[in-house]
Design a protein around this motif. Sequence first.
Motif, PDB file in Angstrom:
ATOM      1  N   GLN A   1       0.824  -1.215   0.000  1.00  0.00           N
ATOM      2  CA  GLN A   1       0.000   0.000   0.000  1.00  0.00           C
ATOM      3  C   GLN A   1       0.859   1.266   0.000  1.00  0.00           C
ATOM      4  O   GLN A   1       0.553   2.253  -0.680  1.00  0.00           O
ATOM      5  N   LYS A   2       1.950   1.253   0.746  1.00  0.00           N
ATOM      6  CA  LYS A   2       2.862   2.407   0.782  1.00  0.00           C
ATOM      7  C   LYS A   2       3.501   2.613  -0.595  1.00  0.00           C
ATOM      8  O   LYS A   2       3.578   3.730  -1.096  1.00  0.00           O
TER       9      LYS A   2
ATOM     10  N   PHE B   1       3.061   5.699  -3.278  1.00  0.00           N
ATOM     11  CA  PHE B   1       4.211   6.432  -3.819  1.00  0.00           C
ATOM     12  C   PHE B   1       4.088   6.595  -5.329  1.00  0.00           C
ATOM     13  O   PHE B   1       4.250   7.682  -5.864  1.00  0.00           O
ATOM     14  N   TYR B   2       3.812   5.510  -6.039  1.00  0.00           N
ATOM     15  CA  TYR B   2       3.757   5.584  -7.506  1.00  0.00           C
ATOM     16  C   TYR B   2       2.544   6.374  -7.998  1.00  0.00           C
ATOM     17  O   TYR B   2       2.614   7.053  -9.017  1.00  0.00           O
TER      18      TYR B   2
ATOM     19  N   ILE C   1      -1.764  -7.036  -5.794  1.00  0.00           N
ATOM     20  CA  ILE C   1      -0.804  -6.712  -6.847  1.00  0.00           C
ATOM     21  C   ILE C   1      -1.254  -5.431  -7.546  1.00  0.00           C
ATOM     22  O   ILE C   1      -2.448  -5.196  -7.704  1.00  0.00           O
ATOM     23  N   VAL C   2      -0.272  -4.629  -7.929  1.00  0.00           N
ATOM     24  CA  VAL C   2      -0.584  -3.371  -8.614  1.00  0.00           C
ATOM     25  C   VAL C   2       0.196  -3.340  -9.926  1.00  0.00           C
ATOM     26  O   VAL C   2       1.405  -3.593  -9.941  1.00  0.00           O
TER      27      VAL C   2
ATOM     28  N   GLN D   1       4.092  -7.997  -3.067  1.00  0.00           N
ATOM     29  CA  GLN D   1       4.762  -8.200  -1.782  1.00  0.00           C
ATOM     30  C   GLN D   1       6.035  -9.034  -1.964  1.00  0.00           C
ATOM     31  O   GLN D   1       6.014 -10.055  -2.646  1.00  0.00           O
ATOM     32  N   HIS D   2       7.106  -8.597  -1.341  1.00  0.00           N
ATOM     33  CA  HIS D   2       8.410  -9.270  -1.453  1.00  0.00           C
ATOM     34  C   HIS D   2       8.309 -10.759  -1.116  1.00  0.00           C
ATOM     35  O   HIS D   2       8.773 -11.610  -1.884  1.00  0.00           O
TER      36      HIS D   2
END
Length: 136
Positions: free
Chosen positions: A11-12, A16-17, A33-34, A47-48
């Motif tokens: 979400q952060k 940002f993007y 996913i974005v 997510q990593h």
Amino acid sequence: NIITLGVSDLQKSKAFYINGLGWKPAQASNDNIVFFQLNHIALTLYQHEALADDACIEANRSKFRGFSLAYNTRSEKEVDQTLAFAKKAGAQITKPAQKVFWGGYSGYFLDPDGFLWEVAYNPFCTITKDGDIILD
């Protein structure tokens, strides 16, 4: 044609993007996913830990920086052919091609320098005759 960043806080990073760079998420985006359409390629935020798990790689950031490149194909058969070609050329297959939870078909390999590649067939996007990926 897709660059995926494994991020620590989805979400952060999304904020940002969107707010920092003014980018608009593609309709294919969801809570997990974005996607951002960037002319002829796409940037994905994921997510990593989920990216490491999907690629069958340890999530330890000192070993896996949370970054993958993706080559999208027009069919499942082409995924299999591409992974076989990569293996023959010296790639290490980390995840054999298989049906995946999001509805596509994909596998992963590490190139000779350890860069992670996903080879995928995504039935929810279009690949033009020139090889450009269209998300929406």
